[in-house]
Design a protein around this motif. Structure first.
Motif, mmCIF file in Angstrom:
data_model
loop_
_atom_site.group_PDB
_atom_site.id
_atom_site.type_symbol
_atom_site.label_atom_id
_atom_site.label_comp_id
_atom_site.label_asym_id
_atom_site.label_seq_id
_atom_site.Cartn_x
_atom_site.Cartn_y
_atom_site.Cartn_z
ATOM 1 N N LEU A 30 -29.391 -72.238 -30.185
ATOM 2 C CA LEU A 30 -29.097 -70.861 -29.622
ATOM 3 C C LEU A 30 -28.571 -70.658 -28.937
ATOM 4 C CD1 LEU A 30 -30.146 -67.237 -29.655
ATOM 5 C CD2 LEU A 30 -31.807 -68.236 -28.664
ATOM 6 N N GLY A 31 -29.211 -71.770 -28.109
ATOM 7 C CA GLY A 31 -28.312 -72.382 -26.864
ATOM 8 C C GLY A 31 -26.881 -72.969 -26.624
ATOM 9 N N LEU A 32 -26.848 -73.088 -27.755
ATOM 10 C CA LEU A 32 -25.130 -73.769 -28.469
ATOM 11 C C LEU A 32 -24.314 -72.606 -28.794
ATOM 12 C CD1 LEU A 32 -25.721 -77.198 -30.863
ATOM 13 C CD2 LEU A 32 -25.102 -76.461 -28.808
ATOM 14 N N TYR A 33 -24.909 -71.769 -29.085
ATOM 15 C CA TYR A 33 -24.427 -70.005 -29.290
ATOM 16 C C TYR A 33 -24.097 -69.624 -28.037
ATOM 17 C CZ TYR A 33 -23.529 -64.953 -31.178
ATOM 18 O OH TYR A 33 -23.228 -63.838 -31.199
ATOM 19 N N PHE A 34 -24.468 -70.097 -27.382
ATOM 20 C CA PHE A 34 -23.697 -69.495 -25.414
ATOM 21 C C PHE A 34 -22.776 -70.668 -24.846
ATOM 22 C CE2 PHE A 34 -27.532 -66.482 -26.630
ATOM 23 C CZ PHE A 34 -26.628 -65.222 -26.164
ATOM 24 N N PHE A 35 -23.612 -71.484 -24.948
ATOM 25 C CA PHE A 35 -22.571 -72.438 -24.520
ATOM 26 C C PHE A 35 -21.094 -73.203 -25.024
ATOM 27 C CE2 PHE A 35 -21.765 -77.050 -22.773
ATOM 28 C CZ PHE A 35 -22.225 -76.622 -22.074
ATOM 29 N N VAL A 36 -21.617 -73.360 -26.214
ATOM 30 C CA VAL A 36 -19.875 -73.926 -26.693
ATOM 31 C C VAL A 36 -18.446 -72.955 -26.515
ATOM 32 C CG1 VAL A 36 -18.901 -74.171 -28.714
ATOM 33 C CG2 VAL A 36 -20.986 -75.364 -28.396
ATOM 34 N N PRO A 37 -18.993 -71.821 -26.510
ATOM 35 C CA PRO A 37 -17.611 -70.757 -26.091
ATOM 36 C C PRO A 37 -17.558 -70.338 -24.743
ATOM 37 C CG PRO A 37 -18.981 -69.469 -27.966
ATOM 38 C CD PRO A 37 -19.632 -71.107 -27.384
ATOM 39 N N LEU A 38 -18.193 -70.836 -24.019
ATOM 40 C CA LEU A 38 -17.977 -70.937 -22.546
ATOM 41 C C LEU A 38 -17.444 -72.355 -21.758
ATOM 42 C CD1 LEU A 38 -21.442 -69.081 -21.101
ATOM 43 C CD2 LEU A 38 -19.330 -68.444 -20.547
ATOM 44 N N LEU A 39 -18.244 -73.252 -22.838
ATOM 45 C CA LEU A 39 -17.276 -74.560 -23.311
ATOM 46 C C LEU A 39 -16.080 -74.316 -22.688
ATOM 47 C CD1 LEU A 39 -18.155 -77.290 -22.560
ATOM 48 C CD2 LEU A 39 -18.177 -77.735 -24.323
ATOM 49 N N ALA A 40 -15.474 -73.544 -24.129
ATOM 50 C CA ALA A 40 -14.003 -73.772 -24.713
ATOM 51 C C ALA A 40 -13.760 -72.937 -23.722
ATOM 52 C CB ALA A 40 -13.997 -73.302 -25.645
ATOM 53 N N MET A 41 -13.956 -72.117 -22.721
ATOM 54 C CA MET A 41 -13.483 -71.021 -22.019
ATOM 55 C C MET A 41 -12.897 -71.589 -20.418
ATOM 56 S SD MET A 41 -15.379 -67.635 -22.268
ATOM 57 C CE MET A 41 -14.560 -66.580 -20.921
ATOM 58 N N ALA A 42 -14.266 -72.619 -20.620
ATOM 59 C CA ALA A 42 -14.004 -73.671 -19.105
ATOM 60 C C ALA A 42 -12.818 -74.823 -19.508
ATOM 61 C CB ALA A 42 -15.494 -73.998 -18.948
ATOM 62 N N ARG A 43 -12.699 -75.110 -20.484
ATOM 63 C CA ARG A 43 -11.348 -76.120 -20.713
ATOM 64 C C ARG A 43 -10.271 -75.328 -21.024
ATOM 65 N NH1 ARG A 43 -13.245 -80.280 -24.725
ATOM 66 N NH2 ARG A 43 -11.969 -81.338 -23.286
ATOM 67 N N PHE A 44 -10.200 -74.252 -21.542
ATOM 68 C CA PHE A 44 -9.254 -73.650 -21.618
ATOM 69 C C PHE A 44 -8.348 -73.300 -20.520
ATOM 70 C CE2 PHE A 44 -6.711 -69.796 -22.556
ATOM 71 C CZ PHE A 44 -5.618 -70.291 -22.955
ATOM 72 N N ALA A 45 -9.442 -72.948 -19.267
ATOM 73 C CA ALA A 45 -8.993 -72.745 -18.532
ATOM 74 C C ALA A 45 -8.600 -73.146 -17.368
ATOM 75 C CB ALA A 45 -10.582 -71.528 -17.533
ATOM 76 N N PHE A 46 -9.597 -74.748 -17.189
ATOM 77 C CA PHE A 46 -9.512 -75.000 -15.833
ATOM 78 C C PHE A 46 -9.526 -76.785 -15.940
ATOM 79 C CE2 PHE A 46 -12.683 -72.179 -14.662
ATOM 80 C CZ PHE A 46 -12.263 -71.471 -13.467
ATOM 81 N N GLN A 47 -8.970 -77.113 -16.956
ATOM 82 C CA GLN A 47 -8.252 -78.358 -17.457
ATOM 83 C C GLN A 47 -6.476 -78.404 -17.982
ATOM 84 O OE1 GLN A 47 -11.685 -79.686 -20.737
ATOM 85 N NE2 GLN A 47 -10.786 -82.156 -20.038
ATOM 86 N N SER A 48 -6.418 -78.793 -16.525
ATOM 87 C CA SER A 48 -5.025 -79.051 -17.255
ATOM 88 C C SER A 48 -4.392 -80.347 -18.190
ATOM 89 C CB SER A 48 -4.087 -79.221 -15.584
ATOM 90 O OG SER A 48 -4.563 -80.459 -14.956
ATOM 91 N N VAL A 49 -4.889 -79.788 -19.681
ATOM 92 C CA VAL A 49 -4.548 -80.484 -20.413
ATOM 93 C C VAL A 49 -3.450 -79.232 -21.645
ATOM 94 C CG1 VAL A 49 -5.245 -81.632 -22.170
ATOM 95 C CG2 VAL A 49 -6.030 -81.924 -20.283
ATOM 96 N N PRO A 50 -2.721 -80.187 -22.310
ATOM 97 C CA PRO A 50 -1.760 -79.640 -23.258
ATOM 98 C C PRO A 50 -3.365 -78.426 -23.959
ATOM 99 C CG PRO A 50 -0.805 -80.825 -22.996
ATOM 100 C CD PRO A 50 -2.168 -81.193 -22.061
#
Lengths: 342, 266
Positions: B12-32
């Motif tokens: 359940l934790g992963l279900y919420f956490f993984v998309p959030l992590l993905a969003m955060a990486r997409f938003a805040f990591q200046s990596v292509p």
């Protein structure tokens, strides 16, 4: 002084008749209890007196003034509710003070009145607590002090003890009675608890189906019930067939006079404490149940197919147990009975 | 059993956490985007994109409009609903079921129908009303109704408003005095709950604003995301955090008064 007269009150809720031709007089300074099963209309009567409900017919006067159409805030009554009704955001003292402020009392007068009321109700040490820090009994005492704060013409008590546990209930009951006498305020007390009503009231009015069945001092009500309903509702009663015996009646093999009778009635209302039980191996009656109540012992006896309840003094009782043969009779000091129904 | 429970909670934790992590990486990591592999989890984090958005005047305008709408919607909700809920509870408790049903209506009518209907009515009679961004306020009050009304209603019931009202009446208080001096101070929890819910709805509402062509924070974000996907995502996360923060503050305020959101009817 304020005498209350409710006369010819009728109140319907939809198709239910809550009160019909209800008439009640409370003398100035008197404490009257309305007693009855739930749904008998006692609370409706109190709410009409308070002005929370409008009567469909009839009038209400207090001290000779017709208040039938006077709104609640202008009646100058005090009221204690069954539910805790203290304002949770105010301390005990502030609750009492709120009532005084609404009556535009000056601040010196307010302080005097509050101190006096807190003293009378024994609340002085708890005055600055908030309601959630108080026990149920303390809350209801603050509610009583608050209800008396504005020197009301009439005090209304709507089952004020029902939410409390037994021990607190008894002591608060005595306290309400004492304070009410001290202040001399005309009081209407509504309850479904007969012990409470008998213990506290000057007069008890028994209600059933929206009518006042009988209103009398507690002892008269207990000893001289007008109807089978009152006899059955106030205290425990055995209904025992009585045979005509000249101008007297025969009950449990004793000839007695009837102190009160309803036309055509042949059933005597005999209280459990009017029956004596003799242990007798040759007796026709059988003990079904024995309950020890301290000074009294309550016996359930099978008497010729019907069940009788007898309360005998434990000290005088022979100590029969379940299944023992006994003989029931009227106690020697009973010489008049009440006949209640056919 | 305990093992199953742990596994379930982890999933359940992963279900919420993984998309959030993905969003955060997409938003805040200046990596292509194509290089956002697990090995580069810690590389190139930066909030410069977000800070740039904060400087955007259009963003600032939209935010101010949204915050104004939020405050106005809360004020209007309380001014209208608190006395209404109190009157229903005290004078006509038999209407409670009906009120619960009526307050659900705004969610039964789709926003499109609501806007089209209201627009058709107002465009001809008071055209200036629809021109102002504040024309959204009544819509938001209606939209929040199922939540705000229930919170207030539950608050009134939990304090035994009817008995308090009658007790104060006997003492000689007017209805206004009772609402202001007795009911409001005792149902702060419910008022906070109703306000927080209204705030959260206003800050996230898109359909009404878009249909009425108003620029609010959500409509700005939708627009912005199209031109600047990564900064847009950063902004979305920031708004999510802000909303969570508002709710958190509300819950804390309730806890201080010995209540939780449940007691306030949420």
């Amino acid at each position: 002084m304020a005498k209350v007269i409710m006369s010819g009150i009728r109140k319907e809720f939809g198709s239910t008749v809550a009160l019909s031709d209800f008439t009640l007089e409370i003398e100035s300074g008197e404490l009257v209890c309305l007693l009855g099963p739930s749904g008998c209309g006692k609370t409706t009567a109190l709410r009409i007196l308070a002005g929370f409900e409008k009567a469909d017919a009839g009038t209400v006067t207090v001290g000779g003034e017709d208040i039938t159409y006077v709104p609640t805030p202008k009646r100058n009554f005090g009221m204690v509710f069954q539910e805790y009704s203290l304002f949770p955001n105010m301390t005990g003292r502030e609750n009492v003070e709120f009532a005084l402020k609404l009556r535009k009392a000056g601040s010196a007068e307010r302080k005097d009145t509050i101190d006096r009321l807190l003293e009378v109700t024994g609340l002085t040490p708890h005055a600055d607590k908030f309601p959630h820090q108080m026990s149920g009994g303390q809350r209801q005492r603050v509610a009583l002090a608050r209800a008396l704060a504005s020197n009301p013409r009439v005090l209304l008590l709507d089952e004020p003890l029902s939410a409390l546990d037994a021990k607190v209930r008894d002591s608060l009951r005595e306290e309400i009675r004492r304070v009410q006498r001290e202040i001399g305020v005309t009081t209407l007390f509504v309850t479904h608890d007969q012990h409470e009503a008998l213990a506290i009231a000057d007069r008890v009015g028994v209600m059933s189906h929206g009518r006042l069945e009988q209103i009398d001092p507690p002892r008269a009500l207990y000893e001289q019930p007008d109807s089978a309903f009152v006899a059955g509702f106030v205290g425990t009663v055995n209904r025992i067939p009585a045979q005509v015996d000249g101008d007297r009646w025969r009950v449990l093999n004793r000839s007695v006079s009837a102190s009160q009778t309803v036309d055509g009635a042949t059933l005597a209302a005999i209280r459990p404490e009017q029956i004596a039980v003799d242990v007798d191996a040759a007796g026709d009656d059988t003990v079904r149940e024995v309950v020890f109540l301290g000074p009294l012992t309550r016996l359930t006896v099978d008497h010729g197919g019907s069940t009788l309840i007898a309360d005998v003094l434990t000290s005088e009782f022979g100590g029969a147990t379940m299944g023992d043969r006994v003989r029931v009779r009227l106690r020697d000091d009973v010489d008049a009975i009440v006949l209640i129904e056919g | 059993m305990k093992v199953l429970r742990t596994i379930f909670l982890i999933l359940l934790g992963l279900y919420f956490f993984v998309p959030l992590l993905a969003m955060a990486r997409f938003a805040f990591q200046s990596v292509p985007v194509v290089l956002l592999t697990p090995e580069k989890l810690l590389e190139g984090w930066s909030i410069s994109g977000l800070i740039e958005v904060f400087g955007n005047p259009e963003f600032q305008r939209a935010t101010i409009v949204s915050l104004q709408l939020m405050v106005l919607a809360i004020v209007l909700t309380l001014v209208l609903l608190l006395p209404l809920a109190a009157l229903v509870e005290i004078r006509a408790p038999q209407l409670r079921t009906l009120m619960t049903a009526i307050t659900l209506l705004p969610w039964v009518v789709p926003p499109v129908a609501l806007v089209v209907g209201v627009a058709a009515t107002f465009r001809n009679t008071v055209p200036w009303f629809l021109a102002s961004p504040y024309s959204l306020v009544p819509f938001y009050v209606l939209w929040a109704l199922p939540f705000s009304y229930r919170a207030l209603d539950a608050g009134l019931r939990s304090i035994g408003a009817r008995t308090l009202y009658e007790a104060a009446r006997v003492m000689g208080a007017s209805t206004f005095t009772i609402i202001v001096r007795v009911l409001v101070p005792n149902m702060i929890g419910a008022i906070i709950a109703a306000s927080v819910l209204t705030a959260a709805l206003v800050l996230g509402e898109f359909a009404f604003a878009a249909l009425l062509l108003k620029e609010t924070l959500p409509t700005f974000m939708a627009e912005f995301q199209r031109s600047e996907p990564r900064a847009g995502m950063a902004l979305a996360l920031a708004v999510m955090l802000l909303t969570a923060l508002i709710i958190g503050i509300g819950v804390r305020a309730l806890r201080k008064r010995g209540m939780d959101l449940q007691a306030a009817g949420v």
